[in-house]
Design an enzyme around this catalytic site. Sequence first.
Site, PDB file in Angstrom:
ATOM      1  N   TYR A  73      -8.064  14.130   1.145  1.00  9.54           N
ATOM      2  CA  TYR A  73      -7.260  14.946   0.250  1.00  9.54           C
ATOM      3  C   TYR A  73      -8.147  15.524  -0.858  1.00  9.54           C
ATOM      4  CZ  TYR A  73      -3.568  12.800   2.985  1.00  9.54           C
ATOM      5  OH  TYR A  73      -2.786  12.381   4.038  1.00  9.54           O
TER       6      TYR A  73
ATOM      7  N   SER B 154       0.830  -1.191   0.000  1.00 13.60           N
ATOM      8  CA  SER B 154       0.000   0.000   0.000  1.00 13.60           C
ATOM      9  C   SER B 154       0.876   1.256   0.000  1.00 13.60           C
ATOM     10  CB  SER B 154      -0.896  -0.008   1.245  1.00 13.60           C
ATOM     11  OG  SER B 154      -1.901   0.975   1.145  1.00 13.60           O
ATOM     12  N   PRO B 155       0.465   2.316  -0.678  1.00 11.04           N
ATOM     13  CA  PRO B 155       1.262   3.550  -0.668  1.00 11.04           C
ATOM     14  C   PRO B 155       1.424   4.082   0.756  1.00 11.04           C
ATOM     15  CG  PRO B 155      -0.470   3.654  -2.332  1.00 11.04           C
ATOM     16  CD  PRO B 155      -0.763   2.460  -1.487  1.00 11.04           C
TER      17      PRO B 155
ATOM     18  N   GLN C 181       1.140   6.166  -6.801  1.00 12.08           N
ATOM     19  CA  GLN C 181      -0.085   6.869  -6.448  1.00 12.08           C
ATOM     20  C   GLN C 181       0.143   8.354  -6.690  1.00 12.08           C
ATOM     21  OE1 GLN C 181      -1.412   7.606  -2.252  1.00 12.08           O
ATOM     22  NE2 GLN C 181      -3.042   6.162  -2.775  1.00 12.08           N
TER      23      GLN C 181
ATOM     24  N   ARG D  39       1.165  -1.428   7.323  1.00 16.48           N
ATOM     25  CA  ARG D  39       1.959  -1.611   8.543  1.00 16.48           C
ATOM     26  C   ARG D  39       2.620  -2.981   8.635  1.00 16.48           C
ATOM     27  NH1 ARG D  39      -2.093   1.841  12.348  1.00 16.48           N
ATOM     28  NH2 ARG D  39      -3.391   1.493  10.516  1.00 16.48           N
TER      29      ARG D  39
ATOM     30  N   ARG E 171      -8.035   5.110  -5.641  1.00 15.77           N
ATOM     31  CA  ARG E 171      -8.282   4.862  -4.215  1.00 15.77           C
ATOM     32  C   ARG E 171      -9.390   5.800  -3.748  1.00 15.77           C
ATOM     33  NH1 ARG E 171      -4.107   3.857   0.758  1.00 15.77           N
ATOM     34  NH2 ARG E 171      -4.448   1.735  -0.003  1.00 15.77           N
TER      35      ARG E 171
ATOM     36  N   ALA F 118       2.023   8.434  -2.007  1.00 11.85           N
ATOM     37  CA  ALA F 118       1.316   9.562  -2.598  1.00 11.85           C
ATOM     38  C   ALA F 118       2.322  10.602  -3.081  1.00 11.85           C
ATOM     39  CB  ALA F 118       0.367  10.183  -1.570  1.00 11.85           C
TER      40      ALA F 118
ATOM     41  N   CYS G  61       3.497   7.116   2.878  1.00 15.18           N
ATOM     42  CA  CYS G  61       4.371   8.287   2.858  1.00 15.18           C
ATOM     43  C   CYS G  61       5.560   8.076   3.784  1.00 15.18           C
ATOM     44  CB  CYS G  61       3.598   9.530   3.270  1.00 15.18           C
ATOM     45  SG  CYS G  61       2.376  10.042   2.040  1.00 15.18           S
TER      46      CYS G  61
END
Length: 355
Positions: free
Chosen positions: A182, A23-24, A100, A324, A230, A58, A26
Amino acid sequence: MSSLLFTPLQLRGVTLKNRIAVSPMCQYSCEDGFANDWHFVHLGSRAVGGAGLVLFEASGVTPEGRISPQDLGIYKDEHVAPLARIVKFIHEHGSVAGIQIAHAGRKASKTPPWDGDKAVAPVAGGWVPEAPSAVAFDDQSTIPTALDAAGIQRVIRAFADATDRAKAAGFRVVEIHGAHGYLLHEFLSPLSNQRTDEYGGSYDNRVRLIREVTRAVRQRWPEDLPLFVRLSATDWVEGGWTLDDSIRLARLLKEDGADLIDCSSGAIIPGVKIPAGPSYQVPLSAGVREHAGIATGAVGFIQSAFQAESILRTGQADLVLLARELLRDPYWPLHAAQELHAQVAWPKQYARAQH
């Protein structure tokens, strides 16, 4: 019984060797949007660890679209070369690299989480965020500038231009970030969109921008490469965006050229009580998949191999995205294969540790 988790997934002309995606996430580790050695090691190790798809974090389509001044960017051509270096490594090790592309909207210009997620003033290297409406995310956030018609067109062009750079860097999947409070999510949700023009008010008006962005990206993205979107499939609060809204939008995005909906949730406003726990977002993925007729990805506290296998085997998603758990263990896919008795090749450099 063979494992679905380790069954290939074909999307357009791309075949993922398994249904595990990074998963993206940051990393807040850039200067001026440039990928560096941290990203090379962080993302490259997940490819070595066996994930079928490695999604980069992202990446701001404009400087103002970054969550923080330390975020990854894809807003200028100079960003392509360091991204391409990592993409090449990922592909050499049997995974598919995706990115992403994002605009953080009113949640932009913040410090990294470990520095308190505070607003960064322009004098300190930040900027005034852009949003659908001049309403701050919370009391600690800067009041954003409401995008005018020209600003909206500028954002659409920025997503399209970022897509060209993603292609130049060699990515094989692009994901549009329409979640987590966002910019694109801010237009979708009535909790953040107070506009009275053609981009606000009615459902059709609020979904207009994400549809225009999706069409613009699809036009620039090669026909044989898949496009993900997403979504925060629910705001988890009365009066906000709902799963039914997401199902309806997913049908439209499918028409616009999207191939998979990555189903996350929440984060449009602060203080919402979310029933977080193992697989808590999986019903969102299942609902979109069943009722919109489009492939979906499930994400959120997916921790065990058998949990991931069950999500796929019960038809609730086509892809599982881990965050995670892959921070804790970059080699989670290799270990999951052992648990599920799936035959997968380990990197030859690590083969002595396989048994």
